[in-house]
Design a protein around this motif. Structure first.
Motif, PDB file in Angstrom:
ATOM      1  N   CYS A  95      24.245  20.869  25.656  1.00 51.41           N
ATOM      2  CA  CYS A  95      23.192  21.774  26.098  1.00 51.41           C
ATOM      3  C   CYS A  95      22.407  22.251  24.885  1.00 51.41           C
ATOM      4  N   PRO A  96      21.083  22.379  24.986  1.00 59.43           N
ATOM      5  CA  PRO A  96      20.266  22.748  23.832  1.00 59.43           C
ATOM      6  C   PRO A  96      20.684  24.030  23.131  1.00 59.43           C
ATOM      7  N   MET A  97      21.275  24.983  23.855  1.00 62.63           N
ATOM      8  CA  MET A  97      21.597  26.245  23.215  1.00 62.63           C
ATOM      9  C   MET A  97      22.793  26.144  22.273  1.00 62.63           C
ATOM     10  N   TYR A  98      23.489  25.033  22.295  1.00 64.35           N
ATOM     11  CA  TYR A  98      24.629  24.904  21.402  1.00 64.35           C
ATOM     12  C   TYR A  98      24.207  24.351  20.045  1.00 64.35           C
ATOM     13  N   TYR A  99      23.163  24.857  19.493  1.00 65.49           N
ATOM     14  CA  TYR A  99      22.717  24.451  18.169  1.00 65.49           C
ATOM     15  C   TYR A  99      23.273  25.417  17.138  1.00 65.49           C
ATOM     16  N   PHE A 100      24.602  25.350  16.982  1.00 64.23           N
ATOM     17  CA  PHE A 100      25.242  26.252  16.036  1.00 64.23           C
ATOM     18  C   PHE A 100      25.014  25.827  14.593  1.00 64.23           C
ATOM     19  N   PHE A 101      24.412  24.666  14.437  1.00 63.87           N
ATOM     20  CA  PHE A 101      24.015  24.263  13.094  1.00 63.87           C
ATOM     21  C   PHE A 101      23.038  25.270  12.501  1.00 63.87           C
ATOM     22  N   LEU A 102      22.280  25.942  13.361  1.00 64.31           N
ATOM     23  CA  LEU A 102      21.349  26.973  12.890  1.00 64.31           C
ATOM     24  C   LEU A 102      22.092  28.093  12.189  1.00 64.31           C
ATOM     25  N   GLU A 103      23.255  28.469  12.707  1.00 61.73           N
ATOM     26  CA  GLU A 103      24.013  29.554  12.092  1.00 61.73           C
ATOM     27  C   GLU A 103      24.551  29.157  10.723  1.00 61.73           C
ATOM     28  N   TYR A 106      11.358  31.006   2.072  1.00 63.32           N
ATOM     29  CA  TYR A 106      10.789  30.372   3.263  1.00 63.32           C
ATOM     30  C   TYR A 106      11.888  30.020   4.270  1.00 63.32           C
ATOM     31  N   LEU A 107      12.966  29.408   3.784  1.00 67.43           N
ATOM     32  CA  LEU A 107      14.056  29.035   4.689  1.00 67.43           C
ATOM     33  C   LEU A 107      14.675  30.270   5.337  1.00 67.43           C
ATOM     34  N   PHE A 108      14.822  31.322   4.554  1.00 71.04           N
ATOM     35  CA  PHE A 108      15.399  32.561   5.081  1.00 71.04           C
ATOM     36  C   PHE A 108      14.505  33.159   6.159  1.00 71.04           C
ATOM     37  N   PHE A 109      13.202  33.202   5.904  1.00 71.96           N
ATOM     38  CA  PHE A 109      12.254  33.718   6.893  1.00 71.96           C
ATOM     39  C   PHE A 109      12.198  32.819   8.132  1.00 71.96           C
ATOM     40  N   ALA A 110      12.181  31.495   7.915  1.00 73.63           N
ATOM     41  CA  ALA A 110      12.072  30.564   9.040  1.00 73.63           C
ATOM     42  C   ALA A 110      13.289  30.653   9.949  1.00 73.63           C
ATOM     43  N   LEU A 111      14.464  30.680   9.355  1.00 73.57           N
ATOM     44  CA  LEU A 111      15.685  30.771  10.152  1.00 73.57           C
ATOM     45  C   LEU A 111      15.798  32.132  10.835  1.00 73.57           C
ATOM     46  N   GLY A 112      15.357  33.187  10.148  1.00 73.98           N
ATOM     47  CA  GLY A 112      15.365  34.510  10.767  1.00 73.98           C
ATOM     48  C   GLY A 112      14.402  34.599  11.931  1.00 73.98           C
ATOM     49  N   SER A 113      13.212  34.020  11.772  1.00 77.84           N
ATOM     50  CA  SER A 113      12.239  34.005  12.872  1.00 77.84           C
ATOM     51  C   SER A 113      12.770  33.203  14.052  1.00 77.84           C
ATOM     52  N   THR A 114      13.402  32.076  13.763  1.00 82.01           N
ATOM     53  CA  THR A 114      13.985  31.265  14.826  1.00 82.01           C
ATOM     54  C   THR A 114      15.040  32.044  15.584  1.00 82.01           C
ATOM     55  N   LEU A 159      12.246  24.635  25.613  1.00 80.44           N
ATOM     56  CA  LEU A 159      12.326  25.994  25.067  1.00 80.44           C
ATOM     57  C   LEU A 159      12.906  25.977  23.654  1.00 80.44           C
ATOM     58  N   ILE A 160      13.927  25.163  23.451  1.00 74.80           N
ATOM     59  CA  ILE A 160      14.530  25.064  22.124  1.00 74.80           C
ATOM     60  C   ILE A 160      13.536  24.497  21.115  1.00 74.80           C
ATOM     61  N   ARG A 161      12.774  23.501  21.538  1.00 75.16           N
ATOM     62  CA  ARG A 161      11.763  22.927  20.633  1.00 75.16           C
ATOM     63  C   ARG A 161      10.715  23.966  20.250  1.00 75.16           C
ATOM     64  N   VAL A 162      10.278  24.745  21.226  1.00 74.95           N
ATOM     65  CA  VAL A 162       9.289  25.790  20.952  1.00 74.95           C
ATOM     66  C   VAL A 162       9.870  26.839  20.020  1.00 74.95           C
ATOM     67  N   VAL A 163      11.156  27.209  20.232  1.00 79.99           N
ATOM     68  CA  VAL A 163      11.817  28.209  19.392  1.00 79.99           C
ATOM     69  C   VAL A 163      11.843  27.764  17.935  1.00 79.99           C
ATOM     70  N   PHE A 164      12.263  26.518  17.696  1.00 78.64           N
ATOM     71  CA  PHE A 164      12.361  26.040  16.313  1.00 78.64           C
ATOM     72  C   PHE A 164      10.985  25.816  15.698  1.00 78.64           C
ATOM     73  N   LEU A 165      10.046  25.291  16.490  1.00 80.08           N
ATOM     74  CA  LEU A 165       8.699  25.092  15.964  1.00 80.08           C
ATOM     75  C   LEU A 165       8.065  26.426  15.594  1.00 80.08           C
ATOM     76  N   GLY A 166       8.159  27.405  16.490  1.00 80.00           N
ATOM     77  CA  GLY A 166       7.601  28.722  16.201  1.00 80.00           C
ATOM     78  C   GLY A 166       8.296  29.399  15.044  1.00 80.00           C
TER      79      GLY A 166
END
Length: 327
Positions: free
Chosen positions: A57-65, A97-105, A139-146
């Motif tokens: 399922c798309p929400m299991y993207y724990f790689f983000l954490e 940038y990475l810190f801001f991008a991941l925080g925004s995501t 939704l997941i694609r929009v979340v990461f893109l945004g």
């Protein structure tokens, strides 16, 4: 004239917790243990999800954490063991940038998850038809893109002026405030624009998240039985706790007007969302989920069979739980 007398720097010295040398060994042990547990817990969840097609399922993207904590923790650990831990200006901008991008995501992610909870609690019968896998994926694609587009403009404002001395950064990673104070010229305009853009992302997603919870609470209060209300509230209590911790700290740091007292406490508050939140997320979002706990149990106890009737219950949960956050 002052700007002209300040020489441009090519690298920064990360001071981290140098003002508390007697506690640095303790900080190193605690942060290292937390970082190892965070990476391990999230990797276990990722492997279990990949091994079970029902949990894809798309929400299991724990790689983000893992990325969230990895963007800051290694440099923080290095600064605790080295007397002069340095980072180049380019490396500093990249880390920011990475810190801001991941925080925004993560902000966008929390808002989407709150809306998902609202649908699951308020419209349980229509939920499978509304929150389909097709919708989840987009939704997941929009979340990461945004999330990765949102910090581009603030990063330009921060890196556009030349970076001057002093070399020292009074933080354990490259944050916006310390970098703006290193600008050669007047950084008041850049500081205002960065603050406005950061506040817009934080407050807009926080407002959307709280709006979902208002509707969730209205639905829960309409449930006639006490046991039903308790079950519904337990569904969202863990997510609400993480929203409180995450937004409580970032609003204090990035939205409230900066003063000398808050500047000193920023490093303490930052620990919550750079180190503790990525560790708590797999516990709250997955280990409280019955389908994931069952998958973990099967992974570590392959010889045992599931209790009679449990597979049907789990299949029902999977059908109404595309985001994997409803216990």
């Amino acid at each position: 004239m002052e700007a002209n007398n300040r020489s441009m720097v090519k690298a920064f010295i990360i001071l981290s917790f140098s003002s508390m040398p007697h506690l640095q060994a303790l900080f190193f042990i605690l942060i290292l243990a937390t970082y190892v547990l965070t990476v391990t817990a999230n990797l276990v969840i990722i492997l279990v999800v990949k091994a079970n097609q029902q949990l894809h399922c798309p929400m299991y993207y724990f790689f983000l954490e893992i990325l969230c904590t990895t963007s800051t923790a290694p440099k923080m650990l290095e600064s605790l063991v080295e007397f002069r831990s340095t980072i180049s200006v380019a490396g500093c901008i990249t880390q920011l940038y990475l810190f801001f991008a991941l925080g925004s995501t993560q902000c966008f992610l929390l808002a989407i998850m709150a809306y998902n909870l609202y649908l699951a609690i308020s419209h349980p019968l229509r939920y499978p038809a509304i929150m389909t896998m097709w919708i989840c994926t987009r939704l997941i694609r929009v979340v990461f893109l945004g999330g990765f587009l949102a910090p581009l403009l603030p990063i330009i404002f921060i890196s556009w002026p030349s970076i001057c001395g002093p070399e020292e950064i009074q933080h354990y990673f490259c944050d916006a405030g310390p970098l703006l104070r290193q600008s050669c010229g007047d950084a008041s305009l850049s500081s205002t624009l960065v603050s406005v853009l950061a506040s817009s992302v934080i407050l807009s997603t926080f407002l959307l998240t709280m709006t979902s919870y208002v509707f969730i609470m209205v639905t829960i209060l309409r449930i006639p039985s006490m046991s039903g209300r308790q079950k519904a509230f337990s569904t969202c209590s863990s997510h609400l706790a993480m929203v409180t911790i995450f937004y409580g700290t970032i609003i204090i740091i990035y939205v409230m007007p900066e003063n000398s007292t808050l500047r000193e406490l920023n490093k303490v508050f930052s620990i919550f969302y750079t180190v503790l939140t990525p560790l708590a997320n797999p516990l709250i979002y997955s280990l409280r989920n019955r389908e994931v706990k069952e998958a973990l149990r099967k992974a570590f106890e392959p010889s045992q069979n599931s209790p009679v009737g449990s597979e049907g219950d789990q299949a029902k949960i999977i059908k109404v739980n595309n985001f994997g956050i409803v216990p």
